[in-house]
Design an enzyme around this catalytic site. Sequence first.
Site, PDB file in Angstrom:
ATOM      1  CG  ASN A   7      -1.833   1.228   1.260  1.00 64.57           C
ATOM      2  OD1 ASN A   7      -1.417   2.333   0.957  1.00 64.57           O
ATOM      3  ND2 ASN A   7      -3.073   1.025   1.680  1.00 64.57           N
ATOM      4  CG  ASN A   9      -0.897   7.161   1.959  1.00 67.54           C
ATOM      5  OD1 ASN A   9      -1.966   7.514   1.475  1.00 67.54           O
ATOM      6  ND2 ASN A   9      -0.407   7.713   3.054  1.00 67.54           N
ATOM      7  CD  GLU A  36      -4.567   4.791   0.714  1.00 66.20           C
ATOM      8  OE1 GLU A  36      -5.106   5.833   1.121  1.00 66.20           O
ATOM      9  OE2 GLU A  36      -4.036   3.946   1.480  1.00 66.20           O
ATOM     10  CE1 TYR A 109      -6.656   0.594   0.996  1.00 68.26           C
ATOM     11  CE2 TYR A 109      -7.597   1.979  -0.724  1.00 68.26           C
ATOM     12  CZ  TYR A 109      -7.135   1.819   0.571  1.00 68.26           C
ATOM     13  OH  TYR A 109      -7.156   2.882   1.444  1.00 68.26           O
ATOM     14  CG  ASP A 149      -4.542  -1.939   3.517  1.00 64.60           C
ATOM     15  OD1 ASP A 149      -4.860  -2.590   4.535  1.00 64.60           O
ATOM     16  OD2 ASP A 149      -4.550  -0.698   3.477  1.00 64.60           O
ATOM     17  CG  ASN A 151      -8.025  -1.078   5.649  1.00 64.34           C
ATOM     18  OD1 ASN A 151      -7.343  -0.447   6.454  1.00 64.34           O
ATOM     19  ND2 ASN A 151      -8.296  -0.618   4.438  1.00 64.34           N
ATOM     20  CG  ASP A 245       0.252   5.060   5.671  1.00 68.15           C
ATOM     21  OD1 ASP A 245       0.437   4.590   4.531  1.00 68.15           O
ATOM     22  OD2 ASP A 245      -0.879   5.418   6.075  1.00 68.15           O
ATOM     23  CG  HIS A 246       0.316   0.424   4.473  1.00 65.92           C
ATOM     24  ND1 HIS A 246      -0.484  -0.630   4.856  1.00 65.92           N
ATOM     25  CD2 HIS A 246      -0.481   1.527   4.496  1.00 65.92           C
ATOM     26  CE1 HIS A 246      -1.708  -0.196   5.083  1.00 65.92           C
ATOM     27  NE2 HIS A 246      -1.733   1.112   4.881  1.00 65.92           N
TER      28      HIS A 246
END
Length: 254
Positions: A7, A9, A36, A109, A149, A151, A245-246
């Site tokens: 991911n 971002n 993402e 995702y 991801d 989540n 952030d991943h």
Amino acid sequence: MKILSWNVNGIRAVARKGNLQEVFANVQPDVLCLQETKAHPDQLTGTIRHPKGYFSYFSWAEKKGYSGVATFSRDEVPSVRKDFTEPHFGDEGRILITEHPEFLLYNIYFPNGKASKERLGYKMAFYEACLTDAVGQVDSGKNVIICGDVNTAHTELDLSRPKENAKVSGFLPEERAWIDQLIDAGFADTFRIFEKNGGHYSWWDLKSRARDRNVGWRIDYFFVNEALVDRVTAAPILTDIYGSDHCPVCLELR
């Protein structure tokens, strides 16, 4: 064979930082799955859209700057799907299912359910549609790899502060139960084949600099159906790769 899932971002942001190019140059995956991406293909240029030595496949949301997945493969694939067999889940650009010689690769995702009860409901319906689709493919005789991801952290080993997050989407009982269902259906969490302990994460909150303290969540996964388990040789989390952030997760197959 080496497959990466990440991911990013924002694919343009991670490319500007040079981290995406470093992954292609240093890790050299056979397939790279991104989530993402936050971009339509026509917003990408040059080696971001067409990395040298790879074929590029994209799915994107109608809304710009939102969602999106991309799969880069060294070999051209004969077929690509952007939705499950139960339709209408592809509208947000969250699904790429590519056909490879020995398996189908689901680059997904998965939705986040924190925004509202409606989004949590959509997330759970998305989960069920994915499971039904993947099990149907296995039942038809195909091998399936699901990555992306998800989540959701599966167990208390998969996040730093389980008690504080017990009522937060991403660690709700019904979300975690779906991963149980996936495993009960014959899919293996490949990371857990090799690592039984906690403290290993793939996402950290940027605002609180949580990565520096390793206060994170493991919400990025590779799942394989039972027939592929014996071919899995490694499934590390690549925590030394930055830019998002991943961090990426990896699957290696013999």
